[in-house]
Enzyme design. Structure first.
Site, PDB file in Angstrom:
ATOM      1  N   LYS A   1       0.816  -1.211   0.000  1.00 44.48           N
ATOM      2  CA  LYS A   1       0.000   0.000   0.000  1.00 44.48           C
ATOM      3  C   LYS A   1       0.861   1.278   0.000  1.00 44.48           C
ATOM      4  O   LYS A   1       2.072   1.229   0.289  1.00 44.48           O
ATOM      5  CB  LYS A   1      -0.965  -0.063   1.178  1.00 44.48           C
TER       6      LYS A   1
ATOM      7  N   TYR B   1     -12.005  -1.741  -5.029  1.00 46.42           N
ATOM      8  CA  TYR B   1     -12.654  -1.986  -3.729  1.00 46.42           C
ATOM      9  C   TYR B   1     -14.175  -1.828  -3.814  1.00 46.42           C
ATOM     10  O   TYR B   1     -14.812  -1.546  -2.791  1.00 46.42           O
ATOM     11  CB  TYR B   1     -12.078  -1.039  -2.680  1.00 46.42           C
TER      12      TYR B   1
ATOM     13  N   ASN C   1      -2.687  -0.495   6.492  1.00 47.62           N
ATOM     14  CA  ASN C   1      -2.262  -1.791   7.037  1.00 47.62           C
ATOM     15  C   ASN C   1      -1.215  -2.515   6.169  1.00 47.62           C
ATOM     16  O   ASN C   1      -1.128  -3.737   6.167  1.00 47.62           O
ATOM     17  CB  ASN C   1      -3.483  -2.679   7.322  1.00 47.62           C
TER      18      ASN C   1
ATOM     19  N   HIS D   1      -2.313  -5.715   1.051  1.00 48.49           N
ATOM     20  CA  HIS D   1      -3.606  -6.350   0.781  1.00 48.49           C
ATOM     21  C   HIS D   1      -3.370  -7.811   0.429  1.00 48.49           C
ATOM     22  O   HIS D   1      -2.335  -8.155  -0.141  1.00 48.49           O
ATOM     23  CB  HIS D   1      -4.289  -5.647  -0.406  1.00 48.49           C
TER      24      HIS D   1
ATOM     25  N   GLU E   1      -9.157  -9.992  -8.969  1.00 47.71           N
ATOM     26  CA  GLU E   1      -8.191  -8.935  -8.642  1.00 47.71           C
ATOM     27  C   GLU E   1      -6.946  -9.018  -9.524  1.00 47.71           C
ATOM     28  O   GLU E   1      -6.378  -7.989  -9.904  1.00 47.71           O
ATOM     29  CB  GLU E   1      -7.813  -9.035  -7.166  1.00 47.71           C
TER      30      GLU E   1
HETATM   31  P1  CMP Z   1      -7.705  -4.832   2.616  1.00 51.97           P
HETATM   32  O1  CMP Z   1      -7.326  -6.234   2.954  1.00 51.97           O
HETATM   33  O2  CMP Z   1      -6.954  -4.153   1.545  1.00 51.97           O
HETATM   34  O3  CMP Z   1      -9.265  -4.805   2.245  1.00 51.97           O
HETATM   35  C1  CMP Z   1     -10.092  -3.671   2.472  1.00 51.97           C
HETATM   36  C2  CMP Z   1      -9.407  -2.599   3.225  1.00 51.97           C
HETATM   37  O4  CMP Z   1     -10.234  -1.618   3.826  1.00 51.97           O
HETATM   38  C3  CMP Z   1      -8.690  -3.217   4.399  1.00 51.97           C
HETATM   39  O5  CMP Z   1      -7.583  -3.959   3.950  1.00 51.97           O
HETATM   40  C4  CMP Z   1      -8.371  -2.005   5.251  1.00 51.97           C
HETATM   41  O6  CMP Z   1      -7.152  -1.396   4.881  1.00 51.97           O
HETATM   42  C5  CMP Z   1      -9.505  -1.038   4.906  1.00 51.97           C
HETATM   43  N1  CMP Z   1     -10.390  -0.784   6.027  1.00 51.97           N
HETATM   44  C6  CMP Z   1     -10.554   0.421   6.612  1.00 51.97           C
HETATM   45  N2  CMP Z   1     -11.461   0.338   7.583  1.00 51.97           N
HETATM   46  C7  CMP Z   1     -11.895  -0.933   7.627  1.00 51.97           C
HETATM   47  C8  CMP Z   1     -12.838  -1.636   8.446  1.00 51.97           C
HETATM   48  N3  CMP Z   1     -13.532  -1.027   9.411  1.00 51.97           N
HETATM   49  N4  CMP Z   1     -13.016  -2.948   8.218  1.00 51.97           N
HETATM   50  C9  CMP Z   1     -12.311  -3.577   7.228  1.00 51.97           C
HETATM   51  N5  CMP Z   1     -11.414  -2.952   6.425  1.00 51.97           N
HETATM   52  C10 CMP Z   1     -11.201  -1.648   6.622  1.00 51.97           C
END
Ligand code: CMP
Length: 139
Positions: free
Chosen positions: A11, A51, A114, A117, A128
């Site tokens: 990311k 997304y 985070n 992904h 994807e």
């Molecule tokens: P990712 O695995 O990329 O998939 C969706 C992303 O949304 C997730 O990681 C997080 O970075 C982001 N995200 C932000 N807020 C939330 C939340 N409350 N629950 C889940 N994903 C979230």
């Protein structure tokens, strides 16, 4: 192909802050084979499309802005049981809840920021992967 595929992204802030090499090193040493990889700066429209499953959720708009805030690395990884193994390897979505030794525990900062992904199913891994790569770009 001798395993299943998963799609990962490093990311924007993880890449910007120079963690891309360390993250890729850990991914490769954990046994995931890189089948395709590219550095790409998504537009907000592209991030929103990627997304789209989260459209309408409270975090969607912020996620789209964040994911289009700078370059990311997208990669298709191959391994037996790749989707589940990669999710275990990177840790829980929220870095604060990610197990010791996982990528998100090491490099993640918040639920949104985070670090990486990982696809959540074999079906989504294909969707994807097709989002980022033509089949001719796989090796
Ligand atoms: P990712 O695995 O990329 O998939 C969706 C992303 O949304 C997730 O990681 C997080 O970075 C982001 N995200 C932000 N807020 C939330 C939340 N409350 N629950 C889940 N994903 C979230």
């Amino acid at each position: 192909m001798s395993g299943t595929i998963t799609l990962t992204m490093i990311k924007p802030d993880a890449w910007r802050e120079g963690h891309g090499g360390a993250i890729l090193d850990r991914i490769i040493k954990a046994g995931f084979i890189v089948r395709a990889m590219k550095l790409v700066h998504l537009t907000p429209g592209q991030a929103g499309q990627f997304y789209a499953v989260h459209k309408g959720k409270p975090f969607y708009e912020s996620l789209v802005k964040y994911m289009s805030s700078g370059p990311i690395v997208a990669a298709i990884l191959e391994k037996d049981n790749s989707v589940a193994d990669f999710r275990k390897f990177i840790g829980a979505t929220n870095p604060a809840q990610a197990a010791e030794g996982t990528i998100r525990r090491q490099f993640g900062k918040s639920l949104e920021s985070n670090a990486v992904h990982g696809s959540d199913s074999d079906e989504n891994a294909v969707i994807e992967s097709n989002f980022f790569f033509n089949r001719t770009e796989w090796v």
